[in-house]
Design a protein around this motif. Structure first.
Motif, PDB file in Angstrom:
ATOM      1  N   PRO A 148      42.617  45.539  -4.681  1.00  0.00           N
ATOM      2  CA  PRO A 148      41.541  46.157  -3.920  1.00  0.00           C
ATOM      3  C   PRO A 148      40.382  45.180  -3.786  1.00  0.00           C
ATOM      4  O   PRO A 148      39.975  44.571  -4.763  1.00  0.00           O
ATOM      5  CB  PRO A 148      41.144  47.366  -4.781  1.00  0.00           C
ATOM      6  N   ALA A 184      34.478  48.107  -6.677  1.00  0.00           N
ATOM      7  CA  ALA A 184      34.797  49.312  -7.420  1.00  0.00           C
ATOM      8  C   ALA A 184      33.503  49.969  -7.837  1.00  0.00           C
ATOM      9  O   ALA A 184      32.762  49.432  -8.644  1.00  0.00           O
ATOM     10  CB  ALA A 184      35.625  48.971  -8.648  1.00  0.00           C
ATOM     11  N   ASP A 226      50.622  48.007 -21.815  1.00  0.00           N
ATOM     12  CA  ASP A 226      49.466  48.825 -22.191  1.00  0.00           C
ATOM     13  C   ASP A 226      49.797  49.964 -23.155  1.00  0.00           C
ATOM     14  O   ASP A 226      48.931  50.398 -23.898  1.00  0.00           O
ATOM     15  CB  ASP A 226      48.792  49.392 -20.929  1.00  0.00           C
ATOM     16  N   SER A 253      35.380  43.116  -8.556  1.00  0.00           N
ATOM     17  CA  SER A 253      35.913  44.476  -8.406  1.00  0.00           C
ATOM     18  C   SER A 253      37.312  44.580  -8.975  1.00  0.00           C
ATOM     19  O   SER A 253      37.662  45.574  -9.618  1.00  0.00           O
ATOM     20  CB  SER A 253      35.960  44.856  -6.921  1.00  0.00           C
ATOM     21  N   ARG A 254      38.103  43.560  -8.717  1.00  0.00           N
ATOM     22  CA  ARG A 254      39.486  43.559  -9.228  1.00  0.00           C
ATOM     23  C   ARG A 254      39.492  43.655 -10.739  1.00  0.00           C
ATOM     24  O   ARG A 254      40.223  44.428 -11.331  1.00  0.00           O
ATOM     25  CB  ARG A 254      40.206  42.266  -8.834  1.00  0.00           C
ATOM     26  N   VAL A 255      38.664  42.829 -11.339  1.00  0.00           N
ATOM     27  CA  VAL A 255      38.606  42.814 -12.805  1.00  0.00           C
ATOM     28  C   VAL A 255      38.136  44.172 -13.319  1.00  0.00           C
ATOM     29  O   VAL A 255      38.682  44.723 -14.272  1.00  0.00           O
ATOM     30  CB  VAL A 255      37.670  41.680 -13.291  1.00  0.00           C
ATOM     31  N   HIS A 256      37.143  44.714 -12.630  1.00  0.00           N
ATOM     32  CA  HIS A 256      36.574  45.997 -13.016  1.00  0.00           C
ATOM     33  C   HIS A 256      37.642  47.094 -12.968  1.00  0.00           C
ATOM     34  O   HIS A 256      37.785  47.886 -13.908  1.00  0.00           O
ATOM     35  CB  HIS A 256      35.449  46.315 -12.032  1.00  0.00           C
ATOM     36  N   ALA A 257      38.394  47.125 -11.865  1.00  0.00           N
ATOM     37  CA  ALA A 257      39.430  48.150 -11.693  1.00  0.00           C
ATOM     38  C   ALA A 257      40.519  47.993 -12.749  1.00  0.00           C
ATOM     39  O   ALA A 257      40.954  48.972 -13.373  1.00  0.00           O
ATOM     40  CB  ALA A 257      40.033  48.036 -10.286  1.00  0.00           C
ATOM     41  N   GLU A 258      40.935  46.757 -12.951  1.00  0.00           N
ATOM     42  CA  GLU A 258      42.036  46.517 -13.894  1.00  0.00           C
ATOM     43  C   GLU A 258      41.615  46.896 -15.311  1.00  0.00           C
ATOM     44  O   GLU A 258      42.385  47.500 -16.066  1.00  0.00           O
ATOM     45  CB  GLU A 258      42.458  45.042 -13.814  1.00  0.00           C
ATOM     46  N   ARG A 279      48.392  47.980 -12.450  1.00  0.00           N
ATOM     47  CA  ARG A 279      47.111  48.586 -12.840  1.00  0.00           C
ATOM     48  C   ARG A 279      46.275  48.926 -11.611  1.00  0.00           C
ATOM     49  O   ARG A 279      45.620  49.976 -11.567  1.00  0.00           O
ATOM     50  CB  ARG A 279      46.333  47.610 -13.734  1.00  0.00           C
ATOM     51  N   HIS A 280      46.310  48.048 -10.604  1.00  0.00           N
ATOM     52  CA  HIS A 280      45.536  48.348  -9.393  1.00  0.00           C
ATOM     53  C   HIS A 280      46.102  49.544  -8.639  1.00  0.00           C
ATOM     54  O   HIS A 280      45.349  50.359  -8.099  1.00  0.00           O
ATOM     55  CB  HIS A 280      45.470  47.112  -8.486  1.00  0.00           C
ATOM     56  N   PHE A 316      44.904  52.507 -10.416  1.00  0.00           N
ATOM     57  CA  PHE A 316      43.479  52.724 -10.140  1.00  0.00           C
ATOM     58  C   PHE A 316      43.301  53.458  -8.812  1.00  0.00           C
ATOM     59  O   PHE A 316      42.568  54.439  -8.716  1.00  0.00           O
ATOM     60  CB  PHE A 316      42.758  51.368 -10.104  1.00  0.00           C
ATOM     61  N   THR A 325      39.312  49.040 -16.138  1.00  0.00           N
ATOM     62  CA  THR A 325      39.146  50.502 -16.235  1.00  0.00           C
ATOM     63  C   THR A 325      40.475  51.175 -16.546  1.00  0.00           C
ATOM     64  O   THR A 325      40.570  52.036 -17.426  1.00  0.00           O
ATOM     65  CB  THR A 325      38.591  51.056 -14.895  1.00  0.00           C
ATOM     66  N   VAL A 326      41.520  50.763 -15.819  1.00  0.00           N
ATOM     67  CA  VAL A 326      42.835  51.381 -16.023  1.00  0.00           C
ATOM     68  C   VAL A 326      43.377  51.026 -17.401  1.00  0.00           C
ATOM     69  O   VAL A 326      43.899  51.886 -18.123  1.00  0.00           O
ATOM     70  CB  VAL A 326      43.814  50.947 -14.915  1.00  0.00           C
ATOM     71  N   ARG A 327      43.229  49.774 -17.770  1.00  0.00           N
ATOM     72  CA  ARG A 327      43.720  49.343 -19.088  1.00  0.00           C
ATOM     73  C   ARG A 327      43.040  50.157 -20.196  1.00  0.00           C
ATOM     74  O   ARG A 327      43.700  50.675 -21.099  1.00  0.00           O
ATOM     75  CB  ARG A 327      43.438  47.848 -19.262  1.00  0.00           C
TER      76      ARG A 327
END
Lengths: 184, 269
Positions: free
Chosen positions: A102, A106, A141, B39-44, A169-170, A173, B46-48
């Motif tokens: 993405p 975010a 994970d 943003s990519r790092v943030h999203a990844e 993961r993306h 998300f 968050t999910v992790r």
């Protein structure tokens, strides 16, 4: 220590191997989607593991070794049932993994929203991921294996493991955000 | 400043904290000036983090107790004691160290080869029927071969499914909502497998009746008239209900096959 009076598997090996049964079963469930098939897969994994116990190198990760057997067995079964299953085209998967994630910012509210995601929703979202990404995310994970261990299990390069984890993961998300937005 | 392509493979190890100092500094520097990568790092991340916080809930269900018992029993068996005809798993407390350490004999080495050769002959014979016999006979021969093969495989894998698990796999694998026939408890369920026949997948439910292997196959097409075929030392009772064909395969006497067929037909109607 050799088992006294029973099989050729040492008690320590047996105990350590069987301690991973629940996590192997959960991973098998993610792979097969059917409890009966997952049980079958885990049984075959242990049958092979105990038969090949003398080939296991002490000091290495027994749990990772069992997961490698599980995935190899699942792959062989999928190959045998190739007529019935949709094969994963590894090139397509890898191209998808190389696609950019993405690009929009975010938003913090979105991120905060995800904190409310419950385990069943998260589980359902993980289960809808394409198999290659689901495996990679799950093994990293949830089961917390290293990239190298996952690479060994899935017979793919470590770089591919990382890109599949990233893409998986993306996807999660995006799906969870969509779910939260719809529910909101 | 490194560009996005260089940063790309570093994002996941960066999020996971498995990255060297030099690479981490390079990513930090890039993220400060590149909102999309940030943003990519943030999203990844968050999910992790979300998965990690829900991990204990994700780590359910546990495996059934029966599966624990079966797998534990594998460890307690000598490697050459796994091809017994009894396909139910039972701990074998009477196994001795002498049994376990016994060297593999030429007989035990040849047994799997003999089994494989027999299966090849049976399957070959089944295909020969295609040239000489009617289609029901071909169906019966192929299913009898499959019956032998699956029970032989079960002798190795020692699967033992519960009725609810088989009913669930019928629903997920074939879309059939059904109650598994157990013929007034005289049938002991062994398990179920999806098998291949012709161009499609069929359901194979394995039972024991008075200790003897018995199979019930279900094909997703009504393609046969009712008849009983004797082939390859087995009897195959064929009938249709609705849009499905059922085939019962067993070595039991004709009278017993007729009785079981009637009971199953009544239960499956």
């Amino acid at each position: 220590m050799a088992r006294q009076g029973l099989g050729s598997v040492s008690q320590a090996f047996e105990a350590e191997a069987l301690a991973s049964l629940d996590s192997l079963y959960r991973t098998a469930l993610r792979l097969t989607g059917v409890p009966a098939d997952a049980e079958d897969l885990v049984q075959e994994t242990y049958l092979k593991a105990f038969r090949a116990a003398d080939t296991f190198k002490p000091g290495t990760n027994l749990r990772a070794w069992l997961f490698t057997i599980l995935h190899n067995t699942a792959r062989n079964r999928a190959r045998d049932r190739a007529r019935d299953t949709v094969a994963v085209d590894s090139e397509v998967v890898d191209r998808a993994a190389e696609a950019p994630g993405p690009r929009g910012r975010a938003e913090t509210p979105e991120t905060l929203l995800l904190n409310d995601v419950l385990a069943p929703e998260l589980q359902a979202a993980i289960d809808t991921l394409p198999e290659a990404f689901r495996q990679a995310v799950w093994l990293r994970d949830v089961e917390e294996f290293s990239y190298a261990e996952i690479a060994e299990m899935l017979s793919i390069p470590a770089g591919t493991v990382m890109s599949r984890i990233s893409r998986g993961r993306h996807m999660l998300f995006e799906r969870l955000n969509h779910l939260r937005t719809v529910n909101a | 400043m490194p560009d996005c392509k260089i940063i790309d493979p570093l994002v996941t190890p960066y999020v996971d904290g498995h990255i060297g100092d030099a690479d981490r500094r390079a990513v930090d520097e890039h993220l400060r000036v590149c909102p999309p990568c940030d943003s990519r790092v943030h999203a990844e991340r968050t999910v992790r983090d979300l998965i990690h916080t829900r991990k204990s809930a994700l780590a359910s269900p546990c495996a059934p107790d029966a599966l624990h018992a079966r797998c534990a029993a594998f460890a307690r068996r000598a490697p050459d004691a796994r091809l017994h005809s009894d396909d139910r798993l039972k701990p074998r407390p009477w196994t001795t160290a002498r049994d376990v350490s016994r060297p593999i004999t030429w007989r035990s080495r040849l047994a799997p080869l003999a089994l494989a050769a027999s299966l090849v002959l049976i399957v070959g014979a089944a295909f020969l029927y295609q040239l000489t016999a009617s289609s029901s006979r071909v169906l019966a021969a192929e299913l009898a071969a499959d019956h032998v093969k699956c029970f032989a495989l079960n002798g190795v894998l020692r699967t033992h499914d519960e009725p609810a698990a088989v009913e669930s796999s019928m629903l997920s694998g074939f879309g059939w909502q059904m109650r598994l026939p157990l013929a007034a408890n005289e049938l002991e369920l062994v398990g179920a497998r999806p098998c291949l026949y012709g161009e499609g997948k069929i359901a194979h439910i394995m039972y024991r009746h008075r200790g003897e292997p018995m199979s019930l196959f279900m094909l997703p097409k009504a393609i046969r008239r009712q008849e009983l075929v004797q082939v390859l030392g087995h009897k195959a009772a064929i009938w249709c209900v609705g849009d499905r064909t059922f085939v019962l395969v067993t070595r039991e006497p004709r009278s017993e096959v007729d009785r079981l067929t009637s009971t199953l037909q009544a239960q499956l109607r």
